[in-house]
Design an enzyme around this catalytic site. Structure first.
Site, PDB file in Angstrom:
ATOM      1  N   HIS A  62      -1.534  18.433 -14.605  1.00 32.06           N
ATOM      2  CA  HIS A  62      -1.181  17.523 -15.707  1.00 32.06           C
ATOM      3  C   HIS A  62      -0.611  16.187 -15.237  1.00 32.06           C
ATOM      4  CE1 HIS A  62      -2.348  20.462 -18.523  1.00 32.06           C
ATOM      5  NE2 HIS A  62      -1.207  21.101 -18.688  1.00 32.06           N
ATOM      6  N   HIS A  79      -1.004  17.627 -25.706  1.00 35.56           N
ATOM      7  CA  HIS A  79      -0.540  18.963 -25.340  1.00 35.56           C
ATOM      8  C   HIS A  79       0.465  19.534 -26.342  1.00 35.56           C
ATOM      9  CE1 HIS A  79       0.589  22.355 -22.792  1.00 35.56           C
ATOM     10  NE2 HIS A  79      -0.226  21.953 -21.831  1.00 35.56           N
ATOM     11  N   GLU A  86      -6.281  22.076 -25.894  1.00 41.47           N
ATOM     12  CA  GLU A  86      -6.270  20.794 -25.188  1.00 41.47           C
ATOM     13  C   GLU A  86      -7.706  20.365 -24.864  1.00 41.47           C
ATOM     14  OE1 GLU A  86      -3.609  21.565 -21.721  1.00 41.47           O
ATOM     15  OE2 GLU A  86      -3.279  23.419 -22.865  1.00 41.47           O
TER      16      GLU A  86
END
Length: 413
Positions: free
Chosen positions: A169, A243, A378
């Site tokens: 991420h 997210h 996501e």
């Protein structure tokens, strides 16, 4: 690469707003027709059983708004603001500049009662110190990159490794931990905020200065339309997403939520949740959500991929081709409230995560976030794409513009 074009994003925004206006006009007429709101004879006030309730009348009379307020101050003295967006039907959300985090999202249940459907924390200090990506914008690269390393145009780049030996991420200081500039706006049928961020060359190890713009627009069709764009001054890789953790009931676990994902395959993973590079058909496995089923029905099944992910934490393949078509990524319904969430995207895949790492150590909004008390959807390119030659490319070059789009659509059963 999907989403790269020379098109004018401003023109796309104008067209979107005009489209919303047309739909709103039709919606208003439909509401009047359904409610039986025909003119009464002169001198008489006639009320029948179809007259809207007070709450419905107030909701119809509300106007869209985007208001700014102070949210908190980081340890280095940086001020973080909050934007509150409201549409004409009572849907409301809060966004803070830190991480572009959606901290609160109110939607109506089947009875018209508003409730917060996203997991969140209670202060900026908590978001800065212990946030497992609740509500955040993710970049420069959503999901994992094996060993935090990739090669582009003959040069190998080493990224931060913040998930064991892998990169996750965007790194230790990914976009979820940056302070974004925020500019609120309204139209006749929507309220929104434009977030911008400049990520310098070598930020978390990524090449190139990346300038990113994200627009959150809440419209009167009860959609949160999120549009992403980015440019770079050096060849780089980009894979942006959102997210938020959802619980459509507001409390409890999410195992009785019914989920549909129209995907025929997933990208199976090995240890560390890095894709093997293969495609695994979902038919006959716990990963078959092509017909709606409860999240909990098969989550405890005897399947190697469930063992590796500690449940569902996998990339579901939505498209065989990388293109700009907006498609349904998932539909989730919750039986006790009647709330429905649909996720649409132009991305080729969506990561479904069943809250496997939530362990009760975090509390927010008066709720203890126990195991599987929230889920994530996501939209994204496939994980580890820079190291997987058969996956769609995530390379962005100077002169190109990266585009992607995610829509959350709220309704009730």
């Amino acid at each position: 690469m999907k989403g790269i074009s020379q098109s004018n994003p401003g023109q796309q925004t104008v067209n979107l707003i005009l489209g919303h206006g047309r739909r709103l006009a039709c919606l208003s007429l439909a509401v009047l027709a359904i409610s039986g709101c025909s003119p009464a004879p002169k001198g008489d006030l006639q009320i029948d059983s179809q007259t809207p309730t007070l709450a419905e009348t107030q909701a119809m009379q509300q106007t869209v708004s985007a208001t700014q307020s102070a949210y908190g101050t980081l340890e280095d003295g940086t001020q973080v603001n909050q934007i509150t967006l409201k549409n004409a039907h009572g849907v409301e959300l809060d966004v803070i500049g830190y991480g572009g985090i959606i901290t609160r999202l109110l939607t109506p249940d089947a009875k018209g009662e508003l409730g917060d459907i996203v997991l969140g924390l209670d202060s900026l200090e908590e978001y800065a110190s212990s946030n497992p990506y609740f509500g955040a914008l993710i970049g420069r690269y959503g999901n994992r990159i094996a060993n935090g390393r990739f090669t582009l145009d003959g040069t190998t780049y080493q990224l931060d490794t913040n998930d064991g030996v892998n990169h996750l991420h965007g790194g230790i200081q990914g976009f979820d931990k940056k302070v974004w500039d925020m500019q609120p706006f309204t139209t006749d049928s929507s309220a929104g905020v434009v977030l911008t961020l400049v990520s310098p060359d070598d930020d978390q190890g990524y090449p190139g200065t990346l300038t990113t713009t994200v627009t959150y627009e809440l419209n009167n069709d009860n959609e949160l339309d999120m549009r992403f764009s980015a440019t770079t001054d050096k060849p780089t890789i980009v894979n942006l997403t959102q997210h938020s953790y959802f619980n459509l009931a507001g409390t409890g676990d999410i195992l009785d939520h019914k989920l549909m994902i129209p995907a025929d395959a997933i990208t199976p993973v090995a240890e560390g949740l890095i894709p093997t590079g293969e495609m695994m058909p979902v038919e006959g496995t716990p990963f078959d959500f092509r017909s709606a089923k409860t999240i909990g029905r098969d989550i405890g099944g005897d399947h190697e991929q469930l063992r590796l992910g500690l449940g569902y934490d996998h990339n579901f393949v939505l498209k065989g081709q990388d293109n700009e078509e907006l498609v349904l990524a998932a539909r989730v319904s919750e039986p006790t409230t009647g709330r429905v969430l649909e996720v649409l995207t132009v991305e080729p895949a969506v990561q479904f995560y069943s809250g496997n790492f939530l362990d009760g150590s975090l509390t927010g909004k008066g709720v203890n976030y126990a195991h599987r008390s929230g889920f994530c959807l996501e939209p994204q390119h496939h994980p580890d794409s820079p190291n997987q030659s058969t996956f769609p490319s995530t390379v962005l070059r100077p002169g190109e513009t990266y585009h992607t789009r995610i829509v959350y659509r709220f309704s009730t059963l």
